[in-house]
Design an enzyme around this catalytic site. Sequence first.
Site, short mmCIF file in Angstrom:
data_model
loop_
_atom_site.label_atom_id
_atom_site.label_comp_id
_atom_site.label_asym_id
_atom_site.label_seq_id
_atom_site.Cartn_x
_atom_site.Cartn_y
_atom_site.Cartn_z
N MET A 108 0.83 -1.21 0.00
CA MET A 108 0.00 0.00 0.00
C MET A 108 0.87 1.26 0.00
SD MET A 108 -3.15 1.04 2.51
CE MET A 108 -2.29 0.80 4.07
N LEU A 109 1.81 1.34 0.93
CA LEU A 109 2.71 2.51 0.95
C LEU A 109 3.67 2.48 -0.22
CD1 LEU A 109 3.87 5.04 2.31
CD2 LEU A 109 5.29 3.52 3.72
N ALA B 218 7.24 -5.29 4.63
CA ALA B 218 7.00 -5.70 6.02
C ALA B 218 6.06 -6.90 6.07
CB ALA B 218 6.39 -4.55 6.82
N ASP C 164 3.76 2.55 15.33
CA ASP C 164 3.37 2.93 16.70
C ASP C 164 3.32 1.70 17.62
OD1 ASP C 164 1.21 2.17 14.92
OD2 ASP C 164 -0.17 2.57 16.57
N TYR D 163 4.15 -8.70 16.45
CA TYR D 163 4.45 -7.77 15.34
C TYR D 163 5.27 -6.59 15.87
CZ TYR D 163 3.33 -3.93 12.08
OH TYR D 163 3.39 -2.85 11.23
N1 LIG Z 1 -0.89 -0.68 7.69
C1 LIG Z 1 -0.76 0.05 8.80
O1 LIG Z 1 -1.74 0.57 9.35
C2 LIG Z 1 0.61 0.30 9.37
C3 LIG Z 1 0.69 0.87 10.65
C4 LIG Z 1 1.96 1.14 11.16
C5 LIG Z 1 3.09 0.85 10.42
N2 LIG Z 1 2.97 0.27 9.20
C6 LIG Z 1 4.19 -0.01 8.47
O2 LIG Z 1 4.15 0.71 7.26
C7 LIG Z 1 4.89 0.00 6.26
C8 LIG Z 1 4.06 -0.17 5.01
O3 LIG Z 1 2.89 -0.89 5.36
P1 LIG Z 1 1.74 -1.25 4.29
O4 LIG Z 1 0.45 -1.10 5.00
O5 LIG Z 1 2.02 -0.56 3.03
O6 LIG Z 1 2.02 -2.81 4.16
P2 LIG Z 1 1.61 -3.83 3.00
O7 LIG Z 1 0.59 -3.23 2.10
O8 LIG Z 1 1.36 -5.12 3.68
O9 LIG Z 1 2.97 -3.88 2.17
C9 LIG Z 1 4.10 -4.57 2.62
C10 LIG Z 1 4.68 -5.25 1.41
O10 LIG Z 1 5.85 -5.98 1.84
C11 LIG Z 1 5.83 -7.21 1.14
N3 LIG Z 1 6.67 -8.21 1.79
C12 LIG Z 1 6.32 -9.11 2.74
N4 LIG Z 1 7.38 -9.89 3.04
C13 LIG Z 1 8.40 -9.48 2.25
C14 LIG Z 1 9.75 -9.90 2.08
N5 LIG Z 1 10.27 -10.91 2.79
N6 LIG Z 1 10.52 -9.25 1.18
C15 LIG Z 1 10.01 -8.22 0.45
N7 LIG Z 1 8.75 -7.79 0.55
C16 LIG Z 1 7.96 -8.41 1.46
C17 LIG Z 1 4.37 -7.61 1.10
O11 LIG Z 1 4.15 -8.58 0.11
P3 LIG Z 1 2.91 -9.63 0.29
O12 LIG Z 1 1.68 -8.78 0.28
O13 LIG Z 1 3.08 -10.51 -0.89
O14 LIG Z 1 3.14 -10.30 1.60
C18 LIG Z 1 3.73 -6.27 0.78
O15 LIG Z 1 3.66 -6.04 -0.63
C19 LIG Z 1 5.34 -1.30 6.92
O16 LIG Z 1 6.65 -1.12 7.44
C20 LIG Z 1 4.38 -1.46 8.08
O17 LIG Z 1 4.94 -2.23 9.12
C21 LIG Z 1 1.76 -0.02 8.65
#
Ligand SMILES: NC(=O)c1ccc[n+]([C@@H]2O[C@H](COP(=O)([O-])OP(=O)(O)OC[C@H]3O[C@@H](n4cnc5c(N)ncnc54)[C@H](OP(=O)(O)O)[C@@H]3O)[C@@H](O)[C@H]2O)c1
Length: 283
Positions: A12-13, A57, A99, A122
């Site tokens: 997403m990001l 992530a 957070d 997590y």
């Molecule tokens: N979502 C929230 O509300 C939230 C809140 C706080 C912090 N964050 C942080 O913000 C960041 C972005 O989050 P997001 O919501 O954009 O997450 P997301 O949509 O789940 O994107 C994460 C991406 O990382 C990929 N991934 C998983 N394992 C991997 C690996 N071993 N090597 C390379 N890529 C891998 C995933 O692929 P698959 O989909 O194929 O697994 C996915 O495309 C992350 O660091 C997350 O921890 C998110």
Amino acid sequence: MTRYLITGAAGMLGQDLQHALAGRAVTALGRADLDIADAEAVDAAVSGHDVVINSAAYTKVDDAETHEDDAYAVNATGPKLLAEAAVRHGAKLLTVSTDYVFDGHGTSPYPEDAPTDPINAYGRSKAAGEAFVREIAPDSSYVVRTAWIYGAHGPNFAATMLRLAASHDTVSVVTDQVGQPTWTGDLAARIVELVDGDAPAGTYHGTNAGQGSWFDFTRAIYTEVGLDPERVLPTDSTAFVRPAPRPAYSVLGHDGWSRAGLAPMRDWREALHAAVQAGALQA
Ligand SMILES: NC(=O)c1ccc[n+]([C@@H]2O[C@H](COP(=O)([O-])OP(=O)(O)OC[C@H]3O[C@@H](n4cnc5c(N)ncnc54)[C@H](OP(=O)(O)O)[C@@H]3O)[C@@H](O)[C@H]2O)c1
């Protein structure tokens, strides 16, 4: 010309980061192109880049309770390998954190240097990733903690609430978890500002300003897209017991931005309005 590498680029990001860097020299690698837990692949991918932005992530918060090793491989070992490779190749590294590194027992915004004390698997894996990055690349890395993110690309709370509106007259949403809803469009733009500038290395809080509960957020979403906000009913966390405990108070302080010469990100309600105007959320 600065050469940027985005990891987790299909997330997403990650997709909004690609948009924010449009027109630049960018290598955008999704999970299928680069597994950030693979040391050799990480070294090869980082080579030739000046800036590495890690948005990959393991984000399945509940599954992490029973698959902590898997979460650790992506959220802790991944940033460690990226930091080692970035130092070897002279690149700046920015890694995105959460957070959830805090316990959520606070009553005032967590400053960037508040001690971490995660209450779920997590959060533990992300806190370990942050610590590796700070230790390995203290002078050339940024840790940007975000929270409650939503955007056009990918499953998220806001999209779920809008989907539910199509099939349910009312939705019940908790009032006892408070945080900062954050638009990935704003976060991606802020990340690019940070890596393009000369801010000191360290930890920054990449969340929209203000605070609200999930209930407040949902009512605001409904209002913005023209649905009746009275369809959103208040409840509390006892009605939604999940495998991973969630921090009750997830409000992050923004004093660190002044070190970077940047104002805090705008208020979450203003950002939500802009996100809807931009078509990132639709009824
Ligand atoms: N979502 C929230 O509300 C939230 C809140 C706080 C912090 N964050 C942080 O913000 C960041 C972005 O989050 P997001 O919501 O954009 O997450 P997301 O949509 O789940 O994107 C994460 C991406 O990382 C990929 N991934 C998983 N394992 C991997 C690996 N071993 N090597 C390379 N890529 C891998 C995933 O692929 P698959 O989909 O194929 O697994 C996915 O495309 C992350 O660091 C997350 O921890 C998110």
